[in-house]
Each structure stands twice: as structure tokens, then as C-alpha cells.
Write a protein that holds these residues in place. Structure first.
Motif, PDB file in Angstrom:
ATOM      1  N   ILE A 192      39.652   2.297  -7.042  1.00 35.51           N
ATOM      2  CA  ILE A 192      38.896   2.537  -8.271  1.00 35.51           C
ATOM      3  C   ILE A 192      39.842   2.790  -9.438  1.00 35.51           C
ATOM      4  CG2 ILE A 192      37.256   4.098  -9.368  1.00 35.51           C
ATOM      5  CD1 ILE A 192      35.963   4.518  -6.666  1.00 35.51           C
ATOM      6  N   HIS A 193      40.909   3.520  -9.187  1.00 32.57           N
ATOM      7  CA  HIS A 193      41.889   3.797 -10.235  1.00 32.57           C
ATOM      8  C   HIS A 193      42.514   2.508 -10.761  1.00 32.57           C
ATOM      9  CE1 HIS A 193      45.961   4.834 -11.735  1.00 32.57           C
ATOM     10  NE2 HIS A 193      45.336   5.884 -12.260  1.00 32.57           N
ATOM     11  N   ALA A 194      42.785   1.592  -9.845  1.00 31.07           N
ATOM     12  CA  ALA A 194      43.360   0.310 -10.271  1.00 31.07           C
ATOM     13  C   ALA A 194      42.359  -0.514 -11.052  1.00 31.07           C
ATOM     14  CB  ALA A 194      43.840  -0.463  -9.040  1.00 31.07           C
ATOM     15  N   GLN A 202      32.762  -2.156 -14.533  1.00 30.76           N
ATOM     16  CA  GLN A 202      32.744  -2.341 -13.087  1.00 30.76           C
ATOM     17  C   GLN A 202      33.287  -1.118 -12.370  1.00 30.76           C
ATOM     18  OE1 GLN A 202      34.767  -6.036 -12.207  1.00 30.76           O
ATOM     19  NE2 GLN A 202      32.864  -7.216 -12.394  1.00 30.76           N
ATOM     20  N   ALA A 203      34.213  -0.430 -12.988  1.00 28.71           N
ATOM     21  CA  ALA A 203      34.731   0.803 -12.400  1.00 28.71           C
ATOM     22  C   ALA A 203      33.618   1.839 -12.283  1.00 28.71           C
ATOM     23  CB  ALA A 203      35.887   1.344 -13.232  1.00 28.71           C
ATOM     24  N   ASP A 209      28.851   3.186  -6.174  1.00 25.39           N
ATOM     25  CA  ASP A 209      28.955   2.753  -4.774  1.00 25.39           C
ATOM     26  C   ASP A 209      29.754   3.761  -3.947  1.00 25.39           C
ATOM     27  OD1 ASP A 209      27.477   0.485  -5.122  1.00 25.39           O
ATOM     28  OD2 ASP A 209      29.209  -0.798  -5.536  1.00 25.39           O
ATOM     29  N   MET A 210      30.783   4.305  -4.588  1.00 24.22           N
ATOM     30  CA  MET A 210      31.600   5.294  -3.888  1.00 24.22           C
ATOM     31  C   MET A 210      30.762   6.528  -3.531  1.00 24.22           C
ATOM     32  SD  MET A 210      34.544   6.140  -2.704  1.00 24.22           S
ATOM     33  CE  MET A 210      35.550   7.546  -2.310  1.00 24.22           C
ATOM     34  N   ASN A 240      32.263  -4.907  -0.995  1.00 19.94           N
ATOM     35  CA  ASN A 240      31.943  -5.131  -2.411  1.00 19.94           C
ATOM     36  C   ASN A 240      32.895  -4.370  -3.313  1.00 19.94           C
ATOM     37  OD1 ASN A 240      29.796  -6.809  -1.799  1.00 19.94           O
ATOM     38  ND2 ASN A 240      28.299  -5.130  -1.791  1.00 19.94           N
ATOM     39  N   LEU A 241      33.230  -3.153  -2.907  1.00 18.99           N
ATOM     40  CA  LEU A 241      34.166  -2.360  -3.699  1.00 18.99           C
ATOM     41  C   LEU A 241      35.550  -3.006  -3.714  1.00 18.99           C
ATOM     42  CD1 LEU A 241      34.514   0.260  -5.315  1.00 18.99           C
ATOM     43  CD2 LEU A 241      35.094   1.404  -3.166  1.00 18.99           C
ATOM     44  N   MET A 242      35.980  -3.540  -2.571  1.00 19.51           N
ATOM     45  CA  MET A 242      37.292  -4.176  -2.500  1.00 19.51           C
ATOM     46  C   MET A 242      37.321  -5.481  -3.298  1.00 19.51           C
ATOM     47  SD  MET A 242      38.892  -1.942  -0.822  1.00 19.51           S
ATOM     48  CE  MET A 242      40.456  -2.771  -0.572  1.00 19.51           C
TER      49      MET A 242
END
Length: 373
Positions: A192-194, A202-203, A209-210, A240-242
Motif C-alpha cells: 500500500i505504501h508503494a 487506488q491506495a 480491502d486491507m 486484487n491488492l497485489m
């Protein structure tokens, strides 16, 4: 009730029934053997008294051995002290039998049930067939008592060891699970930080989602087993997060059942460490990569397959997550699973074979609403 007192109660019941039967057996035998006359009843009363006196002597030896001598061997493991004490007890019993050998004649004659033949007087040799018989009986009684005592002690030790093993297993599983969760959270937060610098909107979505994934970790991963449906839902959210992080640099192919019975269950987070490694060690920033993941059911088994291409950067596969999930598999499934890893120059392939149901003593959790998981 503790195992010790339960064991003592069971032993007491067995011994009470045994000695009650022994003391009643002469009475039952004489009742069916003799006619109901005053002469016979007088002789029967005398015979019963002699029989019960003999049984009482055996009972005293039994009680001394059961409550004083047997624990020396069974509980304290003092073999030498036990043998010396038993030898002394049997010697005293034999001396008492010889000293109080009855005068007159035996109770029953082989030729006439009412006319007893002559019997050796008190001055007979110190050892005869009667003494040998009594010695054999008392030794067999002590051996039987020791065998029963040792059996109950063995069962108590088995239950105690099983309880300790169960407690140790639960503690180790809890320790490994709490190692996996922070490891997973750390990697996800880094993702998420990246993403914050690339696409802030999107973050934000990924944070939502997290939070849903954290709900899963909170309510599901603390249980012994989860349904396959919930495990797949969590896996999809993770992928999806990845995807948000790696955008178009990685091609992810996911092949899973559309729906599964709630009876199909597995260990929580068992797939995630392998998928984490696929992203961590198989995906290079700006370089096309492929990750193929499939979950299938076949003949009462679950087959998880994860294959990823390798990036040019050199990485050492494994880590805390993968090592821990391997330990968890061994602790829970024992030998009823297989894990095959094929490490090639350009690819890394994992094939995990599990039972489609939780092992005995492990039950699947009740599935929450997947939309909130």
C-alpha cells in the motif's frame, strides 16, 4: 474428577466385586451341595467359618500389597524395595499358615462327604501340599493385583501425556499463527505504501480491502479450520491488492471452484505464504512476470498449485511465512499431506495436497458473510 481419583474409584469397584464374589462362593456352593438338616447345617457353618478365615488371610495380604507395596513399584519405581517387601509379606503369610495349620481332619472327604478321613496332626512337617498350594495362590494373587495396578497406571500416564501433547500442540500452533499474521500484514502495508505515490485513489481503495482482510485475520485465522469458500475469497482480495501495486507487469491466472460445500475446510492462511513468495521472489518491477494459481478438488483431496516465473534478481526462497506454514501443516495434518516444490532456473513450482476436510479434533469454523470478510 482427576484421573488419579477416577482410577482409584475404578480399582476399588473391581476389587470390591471380586472379593464379594469370593466370600459368597463357599456359601453358594454349600447351599447347593448339602441337604437341609440340622447336622448338615452345623457342619456347613463350621466349614464356612474355616473358608472365610482362609479368605480373610488372603484379603489382608491383598490389602497390604495393594495399598502399601504395589505403589512402591508402580508409583515410585523402587524395584528392590518392592521385592524385599513382597518377600517379607509372603514369608509372614506362610509362617502364619504353618503355625495355624488346623488339627483334626479336612472338611470334605473324597469318598464320603460326611465322614472325613484322618488328617495330619499339628506336628506334621513344616511344608506339605497345602502350604505349597497356599504359596502359589498368594503369589498369583499378588501378580494379578500388580498387573491391574500397572494397567491403570499406564492408562493414567497415557492420558496425561496426551493432554500435555495437546496443550503443547495448541501453544505451538498459536505461536506460529501469530508469526504468520504480522508477516503478512507487514508485506501488505509495504504494498500500500508503494501504491500511494502511484495512485492515491487506488491506495484508498486498497486500504478498504486491507480492512476487510484484517477482519478475516481477526475472526477467521484464529480458528482451527476455515471453509474453502472463505479461503478463496480472501485469496482473491489479496490478489486484487497485489494487482494494484504491480499494474501490468504481472499476469495473474487464477483457477478456483466457483463455489464449494461448507464441509470443505482447511487450515487458515495455508495458501497465502506460497502466493506471497510468488510475488516477492518471482516478480521484478518493470519486468513481465506470470503467476498461475489453481485450487481443485479431487477424490476428497484439495490440490493447490502455484507456479511463478523468476525475476533476474537473486532471491532465497523461504522466509518466516513459508517455514511457519510448513510447520503448521506437519503439526495439524501429520503425514496426511504432501508438499512438492520444484525450483528451476526460470520458474518456481509449488504443489500442495491436503485432505478436503479438517483432521479429527479440528472442526471448520462457521463462515461469516463473505462480503464483509
Amino acid at each position: 474428577m482427576s484421573n488419579y481419583y477416577k482410577q482409584t474409584k475404578q480399582e476399588t469397584i473391581i476389587y470390591t466385586i471380586m472379593w464379594t464374589v469370593l466370600f459368597l462362593s463357599p456359601l453358594v456352593s454349600y447351599f447347593f451341595q448339602y441337604e437341609d438338616t440340622a447336622k448338615d447345617l452345623e457342619w456347613v457353618r463350621h466349614s464356612l467359618f474355616d473358608s472365610w478365615v482362609n479368605l480373610l488371610a488372603f484379603l489382608i495380604v491383598f490389602l497390604i500389597h495393594n495399598y502399601l507395596l504395589a505403589p512402591i513399584l508402580v508409583k515410585q519405581k523402587r524395584v528392590k524395595a518392592y521385592l524385599i517387601a513382597c518377600l517379607a509379606l509372603v514369608s509372614v503369610f506362610q509362617l502364619a499358615e504353618c503355625a495355624h495349620r488346623p488339627n483334626g481332619q479336612p472338611l470334605i472327604s473324597s469318598t464320603d462327604m460326611r465322614v472325613p478321613p484322618p488328617r495330619p496332626p499339628r506336628g506334621a512337617p513344616p511344608v506339605d501340599k497345602h502350604d505349597v498350594t497356599m504359596f502359589i495362590i498368594v503369589v498369583m494373587m499378588i501378580g494379578a493385583n500388580l498387573g491391574v495396578k500397572a494397567h491403570f497406571q499406564s492408562e493414567e500416564e497415557k492420558k496425561h501425556l496426551a493432554k500435555l501433547k495437546e496443550q503443547s500442540l495448541k501453544q505451538e500452533l498459536e505461536y506460529l499463527r501469530y508469526q504468520i499474521n504480522p508477516h503478512f500484514i507487514m508485506n501488505t502495508l509495504n504494498n500500500i505504501h508503494a501504491l500511494v505515490d502511484i495512485d492515491p485513489e487506488q491506495a484508498k481503495d486498497s486500504i478498504v480491502d486491507m480492512s476487510r482482510m484484517m477482519r478475516y485475520l481477526l475472526y477467521e485465522s484464529d480458528r482451527h479450520c476455515v471453509s474453502l469458500n472463505n479461503a478463496i475469497t480472501f485469496l482473491k482480495k489479496y490478489l486484487n491488492l497485489m494487482k494494484l501495486r504491480y499494474m501490468d507487469t504481472v499476469n495473474i491466472n487464477l483457477d478456483v471452484p466457483s463455489s464449494c460445500s461448507e464441509d470443505v475446510a482447511l487450515v487458515p492462511l495455508v495458501f497465502i505464504p506460497f502466493v506471497e513468495n510468488a510475488f516477492k521472489h518471482g516478480v521484478g518491477i518493470g519486468k513481465p512476470s506470470t503467476i498461475d494459481i489453481s485450487i481443485k478438488q479431487k477424490d476428497g483431496r484439495l490440490l493447490f498449485h502455484c507456479r511463478n516465473t523468476k525475476s533476474h534478481a537473486k532471491h532465497e526462497y523461504g522466509g518466516v511465512g513459508l517455514n511457519n506454514v510448513t510447520k503448521r501443516l506437519e503439526l495439524i495434518y501429520g503425514s496426511d499431506y504432501s508438499l512438492d516444490i520444484n525450483d528451476e532456473d526460470d520458474s518456481y513450482d509449488v504443489l500442495l495436497d491436503l485432505p478436503a476436510k479438517c483432521p479429527e479434533d479440528f472442526k471448520p469454523s462457521t463462515a461469516p458473510d463473505n462480503n464483509n470478510a
